[in-house]
Design a protein around this motif. Sequence first.
Motif, PDB file in Angstrom:
ATOM      1  N   VAL A   9       0.862  -1.179   0.000  1.00 40.23           N
ATOM      2  CA  VAL A   9       0.000   0.000   0.000  1.00 40.23           C
ATOM      3  C   VAL A   9       0.903   1.235   0.000  1.00 40.23           C
ATOM      4  CG1 VAL A   9      -1.834   1.246   1.213  1.00 40.23           C
ATOM      5  CG2 VAL A   9      -1.720  -1.257   1.356  1.00 40.23           C
ATOM      6  N   VAL A  10       0.809   2.032  -1.058  1.00 39.27           N
ATOM      7  CA  VAL A  10       1.632   3.242  -1.151  1.00 39.27           C
ATOM      8  C   VAL A  10       0.705   4.425  -0.933  1.00 39.27           C
ATOM      9  CG1 VAL A  10       3.325   4.495  -2.505  1.00 39.27           C
ATOM     10  CG2 VAL A  10       3.001   2.049  -2.901  1.00 39.27           C
ATOM     11  N   GLU A  11       0.811   5.015   0.236  1.00 34.15           N
ATOM     12  CA  GLU A  11      -0.163   6.027   0.653  1.00 34.15           C
ATOM     13  C   GLU A  11       0.438   6.806   1.811  1.00 34.15           C
ATOM     14  OE1 GLU A  11      -2.565   8.368   1.121  1.00 34.15           O
ATOM     15  OE2 GLU A  11      -3.985   6.964   0.187  1.00 34.15           O
ATOM     16  N   ASP A  35       5.121   5.306   2.518  1.00 33.69           N
ATOM     17  CA  ASP A  35       4.423   6.593   2.472  1.00 33.69           C
ATOM     18  C   ASP A  35       5.040   7.583   1.466  1.00 33.69           C
ATOM     19  OD1 ASP A  35       6.672   7.195   3.888  1.00 33.69           O
ATOM     20  OD2 ASP A  35       5.643   7.795   5.730  1.00 33.69           O
ATOM     21  N   THR A  36       6.050   7.109   0.729  1.00 37.34           N
ATOM     22  CA  THR A  36       6.600   7.933  -0.349  1.00 37.34           C
ATOM     23  C   THR A  36       6.835   7.041  -1.568  1.00 37.34           C
ATOM     24  OG1 THR A  36       8.886   7.481   0.327  1.00 37.34           O
ATOM     25  CG2 THR A  36       7.860   9.473   1.244  1.00 37.34           C
ATOM     26  N   LEU A  51       0.550  -7.257  -5.592  1.00 36.00           N
ATOM     27  CA  LEU A  51      -0.395  -6.188  -5.942  1.00 36.00           C
ATOM     28  C   LEU A  51       0.086  -4.897  -5.289  1.00 36.00           C
ATOM     29  CD1 LEU A  51      -3.293  -5.220  -6.939  1.00 36.00           C
ATOM     30  CD2 LEU A  51      -4.138  -5.938  -4.703  1.00 36.00           C
ATOM     31  N   VAL A  52      -0.037  -3.791  -6.022  1.00 33.91           N
ATOM     32  CA  VAL A  52       0.292  -2.488  -5.447  1.00 33.91           C
ATOM     33  C   VAL A  52      -0.963  -1.615  -5.477  1.00 33.91           C
ATOM     34  CG1 VAL A  52       1.654  -0.367  -5.695  1.00 33.91           C
ATOM     35  CG2 VAL A  52       2.729  -2.586  -6.115  1.00 33.91           C
ATOM     36  N   LEU A  53      -1.290  -1.047  -4.317  1.00 37.56           N
ATOM     37  CA  LEU A  53      -2.346  -0.051  -4.229  1.00 37.56           C
ATOM     38  C   LEU A  53      -1.644   1.286  -4.123  1.00 37.56           C
ATOM     39  CD1 LEU A  53      -4.653  -1.878  -1.660  1.00 37.56           C
ATOM     40  CD2 LEU A  53      -4.745  -1.961  -4.149  1.00 37.56           C
TER      41      LEU A  53
END
Length: 228
Positions: A9-11, A35-36, A51-53
Motif C-alpha cells: 500500500v503506497v499512501e 508513504d513515499t 499487488l500495489v495499491l
Amino acid sequence: MADNTNVLVVEDEPAIVELVSYSLREAGWDIRSADTAQGAWESISRGKPDLVLLDWMLPDQSGLRLLARLRADRDFQDIPVIMLTAKSMEEDKIAGLNNGADDYVTKPFSPRELLARSRALLRRKSPHLAEAPLRAGAVTLDPNSCTVAVEGQQIDIGNAEYKLLKFLMAHRERVFSRAQLLDKVWGDHAVIEERTVDVHVLRLRKALKSADGLIRTVRSVGYMLSEK
Ligand code: CA
C-alpha cells in the motif's frame, strides 16, 4: 504452493493505510506500506509484491511517476496496480489507465469495494494467486473466500487461526517450531510471544472439531499438519 498474497500500500495518509491494511489483512493477505514513492520503490526492490495499491498524490513525487517507472522496468512491469485517487476527474482516470494502471478506486472508497476490486484484478492478472482450495482430510480451505469447511460444513474460524491453518495446509507433513510459525504466519512485525502460538493452535483445534487430529504436537519441536 503460493504463500499469502503480498500487497504493498503506497499512501501517505496514515488513516487510509490503516483502514486498507485492516481490511485486506482480514482477507488473509500480507500487507506492507510505504508513504513515499521512493520508499515504495525500495520496498518493491526488496521483494516484489503481488499487488500495489498506489495513491495518486505522494509527498515526493506523483503516484503516476512511480507507476511509469514500474511499467518501464522489466522486472516490475507486470505487477498489478490499482490507483487510489481523490481525483474524480475523468482525464485523470484516463491518464492513470494510459500509464499502465490496471484499475482505479476513487476516494472515499469502501474497504469492501477495494477488496472486491483487488480480488478481481488478481484473478484476471495472476490466476495462480486465485488459488485452488486446499484439502487435508475432512478439511477444505478456500483461499479466495477465506472460508474453511469440515466435512462440507463451513466452520467459524478466527483470522489468526485461519492464517495458521492455511500455512500448515500449504506445508503439510513438515514440523515448524513456534518461532518459525510466528515468523511465517504473523510476520516480522509480530510482537507476540511464542506461547501465543499454543493459544492459537488450541483455538484452531477447537474450531476444526472432529478434524482436530490433523494438527499434531511434535514434542519439544513444535507443530505440524499431518494426514498420516
Ligand atoms: Ca496522498
